[in-house]
Design a protein around this motif. Sequence first.
Motif, PDB file in Angstrom:
ATOM      1  N   SER B  95       0.834  -1.307  -0.049  1.00  0.00           N
ATOM      2  CA  SER B  95      -0.031   0.021   0.009  1.00  0.00           C
ATOM      3  C   SER B  95       0.974   1.272   0.011  1.00  0.00           C
ATOM      4  O   SER B  95       0.536   2.206  -0.779  1.00  0.00           O
ATOM      5  N   ILE B  98       2.634   1.641  -3.251  1.00  0.00           N
ATOM      6  CA  ILE B  98       1.538   2.149  -4.441  1.00  0.00           C
ATOM      7  C   ILE B  98       1.437   3.778  -4.183  1.00  0.00           C
ATOM      8  O   ILE B  98       1.627   4.397  -5.043  1.00  0.00           O
ATOM      9  N   SER B 171      -3.711  -4.237  -1.907  1.00  0.00           N
ATOM     10  CA  SER B 171      -3.847  -3.818  -3.333  1.00  0.00           C
ATOM     11  C   SER B 171      -5.218  -3.199  -3.629  1.00  0.00           C
ATOM     12  O   SER B 171      -5.419  -2.680  -4.434  1.00  0.00           O
ATOM     13  N   THR B 173      -5.621  -0.379  -2.087  1.00  0.00           N
ATOM     14  CA  THR B 173      -5.039   0.962  -2.367  1.00  0.00           C
ATOM     15  C   THR B 173      -5.233   1.480  -3.916  1.00  0.00           C
ATOM     16  O   THR B 173      -5.563   2.751  -3.894  1.00  0.00           O
ATOM     17  N   PHE B 174      -4.844   0.758  -4.647  1.00  0.00           N
ATOM     18  CA  PHE B 174      -5.109   0.903  -6.078  1.00  0.00           C
ATOM     19  C   PHE B 174      -6.591   1.681  -6.295  1.00  0.00           C
ATOM     20  O   PHE B 174      -6.785   2.494  -7.234  1.00  0.00           O
ATOM     21  N   GLY B 255      -5.258  -3.382 -10.630  1.00  0.00           N
ATOM     22  CA  GLY B 255      -4.930  -2.309  -9.972  1.00  0.00           C
ATOM     23  C   GLY B 255      -3.842  -1.707 -10.610  1.00  0.00           C
ATOM     24  O   GLY B 255      -3.861  -0.302 -10.703  1.00  0.00           O
ATOM     25  N   LEU B 256      -2.850  -2.133 -11.068  1.00  0.00           N
ATOM     26  CA  LEU B 256      -1.778  -1.668 -11.993  1.00  0.00           C
ATOM     27  C   LEU B 256      -2.402  -0.481 -13.063  1.00  0.00           C
ATOM     28  O   LEU B 256      -1.728   0.406 -13.207  1.00  0.00           O
ATOM     29  N   ARG B 258      -4.589   1.458 -12.652  1.00  0.00           N
ATOM     30  CA  ARG B 258      -4.844   2.780 -11.942  1.00  0.00           C
ATOM     31  C   ARG B 258      -3.783   3.244 -11.328  1.00  0.00           C
ATOM     32  O   ARG B 258      -3.832   4.273 -10.679  1.00  0.00           O
ATOM     33  N   TYR B 259      -2.370   2.708 -11.371  1.00  0.00           N
ATOM     34  CA  TYR B 259      -1.330   3.213 -10.745  1.00  0.00           C
ATOM     35  C   TYR B 259      -1.159   4.564 -11.260  1.00  0.00           C
ATOM     36  O   TYR B 259      -1.052   4.804 -12.372  1.00  0.00           O
ATOM     37  N   GLU B 260      -0.668   5.370 -10.281  1.00  0.00           N
ATOM     38  CA  GLU B 260      -0.610   6.935 -10.679  1.00  0.00           C
ATOM     39  C   GLU B 260       0.968   7.442 -10.543  1.00  0.00           C
ATOM     40  O   GLU B 260       1.288   8.442 -10.894  1.00  0.00           O
TER      41      GLU B 260
END
Lengths: 365, 269
Positions: B95, B98, B171, B173-174, B255-256, B258-260
Amino acid sequence: MMKTPRETGACAMAAIILTDLRKDFLAKEKEPGLLGSMKAAFAPHYRKVEAVRGISFSVDQGEVLAFIGPNGAGKSTTIKMLTGILYPSGGDATVLGLRPWVDRQRLAFQIGSVFGQKSQLWYHLPAADTFDLLARVYELPTAEYRQRRDRMVDLFDIGEFLKTPVRKLSLGQRMRCEIAASLLHRPSVLFLDEPTIGLDVVAKQQIRDLIRAMNREEGVTVFLTSHDAGDIERLCKRVIIINHGQVVMDAGVNTLRHNYLHNKVIDLKLAAPVADDYAFPLAGVTVVKARGYGLKLEVDTAVAPMERVLGLVVEGLRVADIAITDPPVESIIKTIYEQGVPAELREDAAPEAGWTESATGDALC
Amino acid sequence: MEVRRRGGLRGTFGLISAYAKLNLSMALEYRVSFASQVIGMFINDGLWLVFWALYFTRFPVVKGWQQQDIFMLWAVLTLGYGVMMGLFGNASRLSFLILQGQLDYYLVLPKDALIHSLLGRMYFTAWGDGLFGLVVFALFGHPTPLRVVVYLAVSLLGGLALISTVIIVNSLTFFLGSTQVLSGQLYNTVIHFATYPMDIFQGVVKVLLYTAIPVFFVSALPVAVLRQPTWPALGLLAASSFALATLAYAMFHRGLRRYESGNLVNLQS
């Protein structure tokens, strides 16, 4: 109407192709203070931030491209999409024929990347240990890895501190190790995000020489972002300027230099105070700042030859110290906005003879 | 340069071995700290068993559980935890990674980003746990070749269920923003409940321990299989652990998208 790389005919020789590539983020917004925080907790408000707004261009194999722009322009976001770190919101891009966010693992074998503010070296261990790890990660045969590592050590002159923990290296030494690490697996494309940030003049020059050597000797395509005009002048033949997520200029460095880099900045420390309303007795020299013992001049070398300017400085002022620098990229961009981008330099204009023929693919397909 | 492409288990084990060497080298840079962490955790776990031993002198049976069962519970849990957190120590930091944009480093490497991310940090205190589990089983587990195989299998499957749960929560967290507190709480809850016999819990708590907080798959089921090995029970354990692992893998990779990322200055440490 902007041309896409495909429309311009970019094909087999293009290492990187971007077509209307876009990236949006949602940024949470709140009013200042505790009340604002409480409101945002119950009714959060998001604003769409268009970090990259549909950019299109291509980069040829073996080309060294400067991709520049002010902070927040979208440079790093673009590089992160091209290396597969970020998924785009729209558009398309290929690097060596692969879509980075889809084929990230396959692409990783063929590209190298150095992010000036993010180290890939393990901080508490010598760089040699990270090299060994990368050899396993990239599945390099032992004999070939050792041969390659030794060549990198020679070329980058890092043998002396290869066994020293990274935390004890200077920034310049670390950056040489970072770039050497990114080249161990012989990538075809190297992404460099501000590789000279924070380095002194000597270290910057070393890094530039090494990048140039790798491009010349191994044909590595280099995609470089930097805030340092020196990086661009000394390394690249082509520069793309991006701002607010859009390409605002795509031109040869010669053209950029001719139009914008003929300005030099002279910083003087004087032995006697200078008047606040001091005016330099030569056309083409602008007084940027005159206060106390400090004087800053901007010289348009196309109008006022540097030799003549320095002669007048020495004749008319008591100089204690002097520094001559290029204007920062930000000031070039500022100039571009103040004066506008000339029609022939706009990103959708006809390519400059020489380098851009291949950049658009017309001469190659 | 010719490049070999080793996928599958062989490639993964090669990668684990390379990361383990680097992590161990890093730990040995601070060898006193390393040794004290391993020994300290060993002693910590030992004190718990001393506590249970004292308890069972007064109350020999708790809901059908005897001292031997509790010792096996600890042997299974500590080995599973030790191996998984010892190797995949970044699971509980996902978390944070990320949110801080620290996955960038792993995303530009070939092979799976989740594997790289998990291997990026190994917890040596957990090595002490793993060692403790082995010692307890050797002393109190009546080891026979078959029991050793079953012990190793159920411990690793329980550990897989644990690490998968940790990855799933991190995950989130994404999708939800920071879940560091939630994942920290869940992590502690799982570990806490897993060290007690499941049979002492009743009602809603028991339902939770079978579902939202999958303690049942982390310790209770592995111990049950070790006590009385049957193929269906082992199959259920394996299926549930791999199902959780598959869900964890899918959630991370989904989730990747949405990874920023981020622009903080990062160093590999």
